[in-house]
Design a protein around this motif. Structure first.
Motif, PDB file in Angstrom:
ATOM      1  N   ASP A 277      -4.369   3.858   0.196  1.00 64.25           N
ATOM      2  CA  ASP A 277      -4.280   2.411  -0.278  1.00 64.25           C
ATOM      3  C   ASP A 277      -3.116   2.426  -0.919  1.00 64.25           C
ATOM      4  O   ASP A 277      -2.285   1.006  -1.428  1.00 64.25           O
ATOM      5  CB  ASP A 277      -5.120   2.373  -1.416  1.00 64.25           C
ATOM      6  CG  ASP A 277      -6.030   2.450  -1.981  1.00 64.25           C
ATOM      7  OD1 ASP A 277      -6.990   2.231  -0.180  1.00 64.25           O
ATOM      8  OD2 ASP A 277      -7.345   2.445  -2.504  1.00 64.25           O
ATOM      9  N   TYR A 278      -1.525   2.552  -0.554  1.00 63.74           N
ATOM     10  CA  TYR A 278      -0.036   2.268  -0.410  1.00 63.74           C
ATOM     11  C   TYR A 278       0.467   2.581   0.619  1.00 63.74           C
ATOM     12  O   TYR A 278      -0.304   2.886   2.142  1.00 63.74           O
ATOM     13  CB  TYR A 278       0.419   3.391  -2.037  1.00 63.74           C
ATOM     14  CG  TYR A 278       0.022   3.651  -2.779  1.00 63.74           C
ATOM     15  CD1 TYR A 278       0.420   2.809  -3.545  1.00 63.74           C
ATOM     16  CD2 TYR A 278      -1.139   4.756  -2.932  1.00 63.74           C
ATOM     17  CE1 TYR A 278       0.776   3.131  -4.887  1.00 63.74           C
ATOM     18  CE2 TYR A 278      -1.578   4.759  -4.579  1.00 63.74           C
ATOM     19  CZ  TYR A 278      -0.837   3.497  -5.207  1.00 63.74           C
ATOM     20  OH  TYR A 278      -1.343   3.785  -6.869  1.00 63.74           O
TER      21      TYR A 278
ATOM     22  N   PRO B 154      -5.120  -2.706  -1.949  1.00 65.76           N
ATOM     23  CA  PRO B 154      -5.784  -1.913  -2.263  1.00 65.76           C
ATOM     24  C   PRO B 154      -6.871  -2.322  -1.149  1.00 65.76           C
ATOM     25  O   PRO B 154      -6.637  -2.724  -0.273  1.00 65.76           O
ATOM     26  CB  PRO B 154      -7.031  -2.507  -4.132  1.00 65.76           C
ATOM     27  CG  PRO B 154      -5.965  -4.338  -4.262  1.00 65.76           C
ATOM     28  CD  PRO B 154      -4.985  -3.440  -3.662  1.00 65.76           C
ATOM     29  N   LEU B 155      -8.000  -1.568  -0.885  1.00 64.51           N
ATOM     30  CA  LEU B 155      -8.939  -1.575  -0.142  1.00 64.51           C
ATOM     31  C   LEU B 155     -10.009  -3.066   0.055  1.00 64.51           C
ATOM     32  O   LEU B 155      -9.838  -3.855  -0.764  1.00 64.51           O
ATOM     33  CB  LEU B 155      -9.978  -0.082   0.099  1.00 64.51           C
ATOM     34  CG  LEU B 155      -9.634   0.857   0.770  1.00 64.51           C
ATOM     35  CD1 LEU B 155     -10.458   1.954   0.448  1.00 64.51           C
ATOM     36  CD2 LEU B 155      -8.750   1.453   1.576  1.00 64.51           C
TER      37      LEU B 155
ATOM     38  N   ASP C 148     -12.311  -3.575  -2.371  1.00 69.28           N
ATOM     39  CA  ASP C 148     -11.949  -4.015  -3.303  1.00 69.28           C
ATOM     40  C   ASP C 148     -10.807  -5.108  -4.108  1.00 69.28           C
ATOM     41  O   ASP C 148     -11.071  -5.618  -5.298  1.00 69.28           O
ATOM     42  CB  ASP C 148     -10.788  -2.750  -3.988  1.00 69.28           C
ATOM     43  CG  ASP C 148     -11.342  -1.447  -4.026  1.00 69.28           C
ATOM     44  OD1 ASP C 148     -12.964  -1.754  -4.350  1.00 69.28           O
ATOM     45  OD2 ASP C 148     -10.670  -0.233  -3.809  1.00 69.28           O
ATOM     46  N   ARG C 149     -11.134  -6.474  -2.701  1.00 70.15           N
ATOM     47  CA  ARG C 149     -10.745  -7.231  -3.293  1.00 70.15           C
ATOM     48  C   ARG C 149     -11.215  -8.196  -3.826  1.00 70.15           C
ATOM     49  O   ARG C 149     -12.516  -8.596  -3.500  1.00 70.15           O
ATOM     50  CB  ARG C 149      -9.239  -7.872  -2.029  1.00 70.15           C
ATOM     51  CG  ARG C 149      -8.455  -7.009  -1.751  1.00 70.15           C
ATOM     52  CD  ARG C 149      -7.311  -7.400  -0.628  1.00 70.15           C
ATOM     53  NE  ARG C 149      -6.178  -6.560  -0.287  1.00 70.15           N
ATOM     54  CZ  ARG C 149      -5.781  -6.271   0.952  1.00 70.15           C
ATOM     55  NH1 ARG C 149      -6.471  -6.981   1.975  1.00 70.15           N
ATOM     56  NH2 ARG C 149      -5.020  -4.987   1.643  1.00 70.15           N
TER      57      ARG C 149
ATOM     58  N   PHE D 178       1.115  -0.631  -3.668  1.00 68.43           N
ATOM     59  CA  PHE D 178      -0.775  -0.547  -3.717  1.00 68.43           C
ATOM     60  C   PHE D 178      -1.197  -2.010  -3.298  1.00 68.43           C
ATOM     61  O   PHE D 178      -0.579  -2.806  -3.080  1.00 68.43           O
ATOM     62  CB  PHE D 178      -0.549  -0.624  -4.960  1.00 68.43           C
ATOM     63  CG  PHE D 178      -2.268  -0.283  -5.558  1.00 68.43           C
ATOM     64  CD1 PHE D 178      -2.910   1.200  -5.088  1.00 68.43           C
ATOM     65  CD2 PHE D 178      -3.175  -1.264  -6.074  1.00 68.43           C
ATOM     66  CE1 PHE D 178      -4.327   1.262  -5.270  1.00 68.43           C
ATOM     67  CE2 PHE D 178      -4.113  -1.488  -5.780  1.00 68.43           C
ATOM     68  CZ  PHE D 178      -4.862  -0.052  -5.490  1.00 68.43           C
TER      69      PHE D 178
END
Length: 140
Positions: A113-114, A130-131, A134-135, A128
């Protein structure tokens, strides 16, 4: 990564947090909890954990030289959370971690995730991201 001199200084500072009496009292239970839960305040500062890097938040990466099952593994160490055992395969050893980082840099693909980013002053940092799952999607 840090120099050998910085590693020695960081190791001395890190060891100052180790409470040998509590570790001896908890004994194998501390190791069992660490393997089961993935975190331990008791093991934080252990003399056989060698700091090898530090991020801007103050989190250390430590190389585990304890003779148990995690020998050679890389962990994160942070004052509040203690010692943290990552589940991603990149933490299995320093060579695996370095290979994973090199691949991320070469391909510009996210690493756990980075995403590697270079700023205007040509400094590398990890942003960072997020996948996608996750958004939060925003609709107008």
């Amino acid at each position: 990564m840090v120099s050998a001199r910085e590693i020695a200084a960081e190791w001395q500072l890190f060891n100052g947090f180790y409470d040998k009496r509590t570790a001896d009292e908890e004994g194998e239970e501390a190791d069992y909890d660490f393997m089961k839960i993935g975190a331990s305040n008791v093991l934080y500062g252990h003399p056989q954990l060698i700091p090898i890097a530090r991020d801007v938040r103050g989190v250390c990466l430590v190389l585990d030289h304890r003779p148990e099952i995690d020998r050679g593994r890389v962990h994160e160490a942070e004052a509040e959370q203690g010692l943290m055992r990552g589940s991603h395969e990149m933490w299995t050893s320093l060579p695996v971690l370095m290979e994973t980082i090199a691949t991320s840099l070469e391909t510009n693909q996210p690493l756990n995730d980075y995403t590697p980013v270079v700023d205007e002053e040509q400094r590398l940092y990890w942003d960072f991201i997020p996948l996608r799952s996750d958004r939060t999607l925003h609709r107008s």
